[in-house]
Design an enzyme around this catalytic site. Structure first.
Site, PDB file in Angstrom:
ATOM      1  CE1 TYR A 139      24.166  -4.453  40.850  1.00  0.00           C
ATOM      2  CE2 TYR A 139      25.529  -2.546  41.395  1.00  0.00           C
ATOM      3  CZ  TYR A 139      24.903  -3.343  40.459  1.00  0.00           C
ATOM      4  OH  TYR A 139      25.008  -3.032  39.127  1.00  0.00           O
ATOM      5  CE  LYS A 195      26.420   4.116  31.776  1.00  0.00           C
ATOM      6  NZ  LYS A 195      25.691   2.964  31.256  1.00  0.00           N
ATOM      7  CB  CYS A 252      22.106  -0.330  27.487  1.00  0.00           C
ATOM      8  SG  CYS A 252      23.722   0.171  26.865  1.00  0.00           S
ATOM      9  NE  ARG A 283      30.163   0.555  28.204  1.00  0.00           N
ATOM     10  CZ  ARG A 283      30.128  -0.545  27.456  1.00  0.00           C
ATOM     11  NH1 ARG A 283      30.304  -0.463  26.152  1.00  0.00           N
ATOM     12  NH2 ARG A 283      29.934  -1.720  28.013  1.00  0.00           N
ATOM     13  NE  ARG A 316      31.885  -1.139  31.266  1.00  0.00           N
ATOM     14  CZ  ARG A 316      32.558  -0.035  30.973  1.00  0.00           C
ATOM     15  NH1 ARG A 316      33.829  -0.121  30.639  1.00  0.00           N
ATOM     16  NH2 ARG A 316      31.950   1.116  30.979  1.00  0.00           N
ATOM     17  CE  LYS A 371      25.903   3.218  35.770  1.00  0.00           C
ATOM     18  NZ  LYS A 371      25.625   2.486  34.574  1.00  0.00           N
ATOM     19  CD  GLU A 395      24.308  14.309  27.943  1.00  0.00           C
ATOM     20  OE1 GLU A 395      23.136  13.934  27.774  1.00  0.00           O
ATOM     21  OE2 GLU A 395      25.225  14.023  27.157  1.00  0.00           O
ATOM     22  CB  SER A 432      29.372  -3.026  39.790  1.00  0.00           C
ATOM     23  OG  SER A 432      30.107  -2.336  38.788  1.00  0.00           O
ATOM     24  CB  CYS A 481      26.730  -2.587  26.203  1.00  0.00           C
ATOM     25  SG  CYS A 481      25.997  -2.629  27.846  1.00  0.00           S
ATOM     26  CB  CYS A 528      26.053   1.637  24.764  1.00  0.00           C
ATOM     27  SG  CYS A 528      27.035   1.188  26.206  1.00  0.00           S
TER      28      CYS A 528
END
Ligand code: PBG
Length: 328
Positions: free
Chosen positions: A314, A196, A120, A218, A206, A249, A234, A275, A122, A130
């Site tokens: 994570y 997404k 990506c 976005r 971010r 996501k 998609e 996150s 970004c 992006c």
């Protein structure tokens, strides 16, 4: 037949029986651990909004990889945080980019690690979007495709095992597939961030990736979470363009999408516990309001139940550690 003949609790009284009839589990080999690698960083530094997660210098990126591998986590997804950005993000395709250097370092120290890279622009564009900006100031789809494909190719040439485009441009999976094939990398799989959403759950990321858009948001390319019906389109498009694994996501708030994808597709499905999901559990646990281990595991089991084969989280090394302790 109903009560008193039917008593669902009969099956719940004995822990041995509960274990026998459990359907869903989560295993370390189903987890993908996201790592942030930062150019020109001297020593690891904790990401304030993501307690327990670090910014890693290239020279030490193999450390969290080796530690996670000890507990059975073998797949990693790398996010690069470059020192310099440019307007079209073309620096992302440099053979000496922070991600390429990180791949080489991991390969050298942990040759068995399965290395995936996020593709990506970004974190590499000066404006933080992006894709590249067109004359209108909006993100121009078609001129972003070659840049993304070049970025993916650079990662693969540096030794990435798989690439994962997360930009949400139309046609990017096809563009990447064609370039990889033309360059002799037809065996390298693509995991597409297919459904997404334009989600506020990405907030802590971010900060971690230094990738917030300078102007605007976005919503012109990521999906509207108030619409459910375009998700299968998609996913289907990415599959037709050559994606091998499809991703939904974020995770916990999008399990309806994941479950529908499971009903419609037979390819492997991934889900990203993003996150914000991680940081919310961490923050509540720090306050003593929830049990971190139990809430994290329950969330991952729910994702598996909804149909995920793979989970980007994570919590990966921590979960692997917890699972090991449970087995003892
Ligand atoms: C890059 C990208 C983002 C995430 C993964 N890849 C951020 C975004 O789209 O703004 C989010 C991951 C997370 O929140 O953990 N586009």
């Amino acid at each position: 037949m109903s009560f008193p003949v039917q008593r669902p609790r009969r099956l719940r009284q004995d822990s041995r029986l509960r274990k026998m009839i459990r359907q869903i589990s989560v295993e370390p080999q189903q987890l993908i651990y996201p790592l942030f690698v930062v150019e020109d960083l001297e020593k690891p530094r904790e990401i304030a909004a993501m307690p327990g997660q670090m910014h890693w210098p290239v020279s030490r990126i193999h450390e969290p990889v080796a530690a996670a591998m000890k507990n059975g986590v073998e797949a990693f997804i790398l996010f690069g945080v470059p020192s310099a950005k440019n307007p079209d993000g073309s620096c992302a395709a440099r053979p000496d980019s922070v991600v390429c250097e990180a791949i080489r370092n991991i390969r050298q120290h942990c040759s068995e690690a399965y290395i995936i890279t996020d593709v990506c622009l970004c974190a590499y564009t000066t404006h933080g979007h992006c894709g590249v900006l067109g004359a209108c100031g909006c993100v121009d789809n078609d001129s972003s495709l070659a840049l993304l494909a070049n970025m993916a190719l650079a990662h693969v040439k540096a030794g990435a095992d798989m690439v994962a485009p997360s930009d949400m441009m139309d046609g990017r999976v096809g563009a990447i597939r064609r370039l990889l094939d033309a360059e002799g990398f037809s065996q390298v799989p693509i995991m597409a961030y297919s459904a997404k959403y334009a989600s506020s759950f990405y907030g802590p990321f971010r900060e971690a990736a230094g990738s917030a858009p300078g102007k605007g948001d976005r919503r012109g390319y990521q999906m509207d979470f108030a619409v459910g019906r375009d998700a299968m389109t998609e996913l289907q498009l990415d599959l037709e363009e050559g994606a091998d694994i499809l991703m939904v996501k974020p995770g916990i708030a999008y399990l309806d999408i994941l479950a529908e994808a499971r009903r419609q597709f037979s390819c492997p499905l991934a889900v990203y516990q993003v996150s914000g999901e991680y940081s919310m559990i961490k923050a509540a646990a720090e306050k003593g309001w929830v049990d971190e281990r139990l809430v994290a595991l329950e969330s991952l089991i729910a994702m598996r139940r909804a149909g995920a084969d793979l989970i980007l989280t994570y919590f990966a090394p921590q979960v692997a550690q917890w699972l090991k302790e449970e087995k003892k």
